[in-house]
Design an enzyme around this catalytic site. Structure first.
Site: not given
Ligand code: MEV
Length: 310
Positions: A100-101, A104, A149
């Site tokens: 969740g940053a 990827g 990604d």
């Protein structure tokens, strides 16, 4: 017999969100990512560290995140029918980047698993085939991903990605140094992509103009990377950040970190990935790396210096 595989995390240098709508994005694979190992077993199981996850492919999970992971694994393994029918697998993976940053993490994990499974069955998929096999996994997590990604997670390097086009690997004079800083705010790419879609429905003309502006920054940035013009690349990143802000994808915290990085000498700084939290990146060189890293840490950000390149 067992087999192993790895996948890269990624940063988007410029062009997140517009890439969902067919415009190009300039992205880079990180050295950090995920590793996976597979071996023959009686039933397919999946363990992921450091998340403390241990699930069975055949058992529905109560926890929604785990159930998502199970569905994603099922979608990925559909590319290797022998894995579900003839030869169940024990899959163990380790993710070295935060979830969740905007880095990827899910794609890196998917590519690591796909590579390990590919090697286990000796199906010899090339990078693009691995990226394609991971796309259904990414759709489970992100709804409507562009494919950037999973593609960068498979290829690494610096590249211009555009949906439906062959990946254009960057021809670079030198590698790029970046400081990556975590805002500490959890972010959901699925949510921010849906928010942009709503804005586009409400005001297509305005949003399309912003997309076109970002796309032209991306094309200029690809040339700046090729020529090693860091100052120009930094300015383009700053402009991209402003346009991301106008789509309400930035947060006060991300702005604070970008400003701290610029004040400490970064050539440019912007959020990276889905936004709404997650990480920002700052472009630096040999001398500016440490001061920028310290400036972000002084702001309480978990930050690291990384290099992306050919
Ligand atoms: C996520 O890393 C980048 C976004 O453009 C979504 C996508 O391309 O799938 C926000």
């Amino acid at each position: 017999m067992s087999a192993a595989g790895a996948g890269h995390g990624k940063v988007i240098l410029l062009g997140e969100h517009v890439v969902v709508y067919g415009h190009p994005a300039l992205a880079a694979g990180l050295a950090q990512g995920a590793h996976a190992q597979v071996e023959a077993a009686r039933a397919t199981s999946f363990q992921v560290e450091p998340w403390g996850v241990d699930i069975s492919l055949d058992t529905e999970q109560d926890d929604p995140d785990r159930e998502l992971l199970r569905r994603a694994l099922r979608a990925l393994l559909a590319g290797w029918p022998q894995a579900t029918r003839a030869q169940p697998l024990r899959i163990r993976a380790e993710v070295a980047i935060p979830a969740g940053a905007g880095l990827g993490g899910s794609a890196a994990l998917g590519v690591a698993v796909a590579r390990a499974v590919d090697r286990f069955f000796d199906t010899q998929h090339a990078d693009q085939a691995i990226a394609d096999a991971v796309f259904p996994w990414e759709k489970v997590f992100h709804g409507n991903p562009s494919g950037v990604d999973n593609t960068l997670a498979a290829f690494g390097g610096v590249a211009l990605f555009q949906k439906g086009q062959p990946l254009q690997m960057g021809r670079m004079r030198r590698s790029l140094k970046l400081v990556v800083g975590h805002s500490g705010e959890a972010a959901s790419t699925k949510t921010t992509v849906a928010n942009v879609a709503r804005q586009r429905e409400r005001d297509p003309e305005k949003v399309e103009q912003i997309f076109e502006a970002v796309a032209s920054l991306v094309r200029n940035a690809a040339l700046a990377v090729e020529d090693g013009r860091l100052e120009h690349l930094g300015e383009l990143m700053d402009l991209n950040q402003q346009l991301l802000g106008s789509l309400m994808l930035s947060t006060p915290r991300l702005e604070e970190l970008c400003a701290a990085a610029r004040n400490a000498g970064a050539y440019g700084a912007k959020l990276t990935g889905g936004g709404g939290g997650g990480c920002m990146i700052a472009l630096v060189d040999e001398e500016r790396g440490d001061p920028v890293l310290r400036a972000l840490e002084d702001q309480g950000s978990q930050a690291f210096l990384t290099e992306v390149g050919p």
